[in-house]
Each structure stands twice: as structure tokens, then as C-alpha cells.
Design a protein around this motif. Structure first.
Motif, PDB file in Angstrom:
ATOM      1  N   UNK A  26       0.854  -1.173   0.000  1.00 44.70           N
ATOM      2  CA  UNK A  26       0.000   0.000   0.000  1.00 44.70           C
ATOM      3  C   UNK A  26       0.889   1.221   0.000  1.00 44.70           C
ATOM      4  N   UNK A  27       0.701   2.069  -0.989  1.00 41.86           N
ATOM      5  CA  UNK A  27       1.479   3.286  -1.088  1.00 41.86           C
ATOM      6  C   UNK A  27       0.523   4.455  -1.232  1.00 41.86           C
ATOM      7  N   UNK A  28       0.993   5.595  -0.814  1.00 41.20           N
ATOM      8  CA  UNK A  28       0.192   6.800  -1.006  1.00 41.20           C
ATOM      9  C   UNK A  28       0.185   7.114  -2.493  1.00 41.20           C
ATOM     10  N   UNK A  29      -1.014   7.211  -3.105  1.00 41.69           N
ATOM     11  CA  UNK A  29      -1.032   7.506  -4.533  1.00 41.69           C
ATOM     12  C   UNK A  29      -0.487   8.897  -4.811  1.00 41.69           C
ATOM     13  N   UNK A  30       0.293   9.003  -5.876  1.00 44.68           N
ATOM     14  CA  UNK A  30       0.821  10.286  -6.306  1.00 44.68           C
ATOM     15  C   UNK A  30       0.503  10.449  -7.776  1.00 44.68           C
ATOM     16  N   UNK A  31       0.165  11.658  -8.142  1.00 42.50           N
ATOM     17  CA  UNK A  31      -0.089  11.937  -9.549  1.00 42.50           C
ATOM     18  C   UNK A  31       1.210  11.800 -10.325  1.00 42.50           C
ATOM     19  N   UNK A  32       1.150  11.347 -11.579  1.00 43.49           N
ATOM     20  CA  UNK A  32       2.376  11.218 -12.371  1.00 43.49           C
ATOM     21  C   UNK A  32       3.171  12.515 -12.437  1.00 43.49           C
ATOM     22  N   UNK A  33       2.500  13.664 -12.430  1.00 41.56           N
ATOM     23  CA  UNK A  33       3.214  14.934 -12.486  1.00 41.56           C
ATOM     24  C   UNK A  33       4.111  15.110 -11.256  1.00 41.56           C
ATOM     25  N   UNK A  62      10.383   9.436 -15.280  1.00 40.00           N
ATOM     26  CA  UNK A  62      11.319   8.359 -14.983  1.00 40.00           C
ATOM     27  C   UNK A  62      11.080   7.783 -13.593  1.00 40.00           C
ATOM     28  N   UNK A  63      10.695   8.618 -12.651  1.00 47.13           N
ATOM     29  CA  UNK A  63      10.388   8.108 -11.315  1.00 47.13           C
ATOM     30  C   UNK A  63       9.196   7.162 -11.377  1.00 47.13           C
ATOM     31  N   UNK A  64       8.189   7.524 -12.164  1.00 46.19           N
ATOM     32  CA  UNK A  64       7.016   6.663 -12.315  1.00 46.19           C
ATOM     33  C   UNK A  64       7.413   5.359 -13.010  1.00 46.19           C
ATOM     34  N   UNK A  65       8.226   5.444 -14.060  1.00 49.19           N
ATOM     35  CA  UNK A  65       8.668   4.238 -14.758  1.00 49.19           C
ATOM     36  C   UNK A  65       9.442   3.319 -13.813  1.00 49.19           C
ATOM     37  N   UNK A  66      10.308   3.898 -12.988  1.00 50.84           N
ATOM     38  CA  UNK A  66      11.066   3.102 -12.020  1.00 50.84           C
ATOM     39  C   UNK A  66      10.111   2.454 -11.012  1.00 50.84           C
ATOM     40  N   UNK A  67       9.109   3.212 -10.546  1.00 52.20           N
ATOM     41  CA  UNK A  67       8.140   2.673  -9.598  1.00 52.20           C
ATOM     42  C   UNK A  67       7.379   1.499 -10.211  1.00 52.20           C
ATOM     43  N   UNK A  68       6.931   1.668 -11.461  1.00 52.80           N
ATOM     44  CA  UNK A  68       6.190   0.589 -12.121  1.00 52.80           C
ATOM     45  C   UNK A  68       7.082  -0.639 -12.259  1.00 52.80           C
ATOM     46  N   UNK A  69       8.328  -0.435 -12.654  1.00 52.85           N
ATOM     47  CA  UNK A  69       9.259  -1.553 -12.807  1.00 52.85           C
ATOM     48  C   UNK A  69       9.460  -2.269 -11.474  1.00 52.85           C
ATOM     49  N   UNK A  70       9.619  -1.511 -10.401  1.00 51.38           N
ATOM     50  CA  UNK A  70       9.805  -2.109  -9.077  1.00 51.38           C
ATOM     51  C   UNK A  70       8.555  -2.859  -8.624  1.00 51.38           C
ATOM     52  N   UNK A  71       7.393  -2.410  -9.055  1.00 48.65           N
ATOM     53  CA  UNK A  71       6.137  -3.011  -8.646  1.00 48.65           C
ATOM     54  C   UNK A  71       5.591  -3.997  -9.679  1.00 48.65           C
TER      55      UNK A  71
END
Length: 183
Positions: free
Chosen positions: A7-14, A19-28
Motif C-alpha cells: 500500500x502506497x500513497x497515490x501520487x499523480x504522475x506529475x 522516470x520516477x514513475x517508470x522506475x516505480x512501475x518496474x519495481x512493482x
């Protein structure tokens, strides 16, 4: 390694940045794949995903595309489709993305002849018009949905064009089902 969903606090892609979002998706990726499997096993995905060569992969694509757009999983499964292996957005979602950027819409015309939408954001305003002649020129009128629901299809086409004008940062590279199928 646990396969439990975290469970993570949702953050808007902005906020996260591309790249942070891409890294997060890859990790998850593992937990997202598990969620995709749960949705597929539960029959909670549209039939086009269930009929895909790889339903879990298609659901995974929808879920990660939704994450990039800041959408919850169940919403993503309702408004993002996988057509010919590519994610596509519903026109309603495209209009919603434009509205998230502070745009208000006023429908000036919405009939079987055309759809005209006035948009306003701050002091900027504009009009988007998509007509039956535009649909004819694009070769869309032979499709079943255009024959059965021309008013709705004209509204969807105008909304799609509006979203591309107002929020290209959200819609860039993403197309509607109609566009993919007409290629």
C-alpha cells in the motif's frame, strides 16, 4: 520476496515525474502482474482482454497505462482498452483528462450532423468541431458504431480532438479504439 501488494500513497504522475514513475512501475511489476492475474481470474476484465492472446499481459498493460495517467485499477479496466496489442483510451477518458487540467466544456452542438464544443481554461477559449463530413473524409461512416450511433460517435471524435489540443501531455501517443481499428 513477498508477492503481497504494498500500500502506497497515490501520487499523480506529475508529482512523480516520468522516470520516477517508470522506475516505480518496474519495481512493482510483480505485484501489478499479480493484480492483473486476480482481475483476469475473477472475470473482472472486459471481454477484449479475456480474448487476448495473453489476457494477463493485456490487463498488465491496462493497469500500468492507468498508473501513468493517475487512474485507479478498476477505472483503468473500464476506460482503457487493448486493441491490436496497444493501449487505447476511451474518448470520455480523453475529455476527462482535459477537464483535469482545469478546462470547462460547453456543448454548442451535438446531433447527427456534428458536435461543436467550446472549451475554456482561464482566459483562453476555443472551439472544436467534428462533423459528419469529417467522419466521411476519414472513412469512418462504414463502421457499425458510426451507422448505429452517429451522434455519440461525433461527440467522441470531438472530445478526442479537444483532449489532444488541451492536454497533449496526457494523450500523446495514445489513440482511441476507432483510430487504431481504422489503421
Amino acid at each position: 520476496m513477498s508477492t503481497a501488494l504494498s500500500v502506497v500513497e497515490p501520487q499523480a504522475p506529475e508529482v512523480m515525474g516520468g522516470f520516477a514513475l517508470a522506475r516505480y512501475i518496474t519495481e512493482q511489476a510483480g505485484p501489478i502482474a499479480k493484480l492483473a492475474q486476480l482481475y483476469v481470474n475473477g472475470g473482472l476484465v472486459p471481454t477484449n482482454i479475456l480474448r487476448a492472446q495473453n489476457p494477463v499481459g493485456a490487463a498488465f498493460t491496462v493497469l500500468t497505462t492507468g498508473m501513468e495517467l493517475g487512474l485507479p485499477p478498476a477505472t483503468s479496466l473500464r476506460v482503457i482498452h487493448v486493441i491490436e496489442g496497444r493501449a487505447s483510451l476511451s474518448a470520455d477518458l480523453m475529455a476527462g483528462l482535459a477537464m483535469q487540467s482545469g478546462v470547462s466544456l460547453e456543448y454548442l452542438q451535438n446531433d447527427n450532423v456534428g458536435c461543436k464544443i467550446r472549451w475554456t481554461r482561464g482566459k483562453s477559449t476555443g472551439i472544436v468541431l467534428f462533423t459528419i463530413d469529417d467522419a466521411r473524409t476519414a472513412g469512418l461512416l462504414n463502421k457499425d458504431n458510426w451507422k448505429k450511433y452517429p451522434k455519440a460517435m461525433l461527440r467522441a471524435a470531438a472530445a478526442r480532438e479537444l483532449a489532444r489540443i488541451i492536454s497533449p501531455n496526457k494523450t500523446i501517443g495514445l489513440r482511441t479504439r476507432d483510430e487504431i481499428e481504422s489503421d
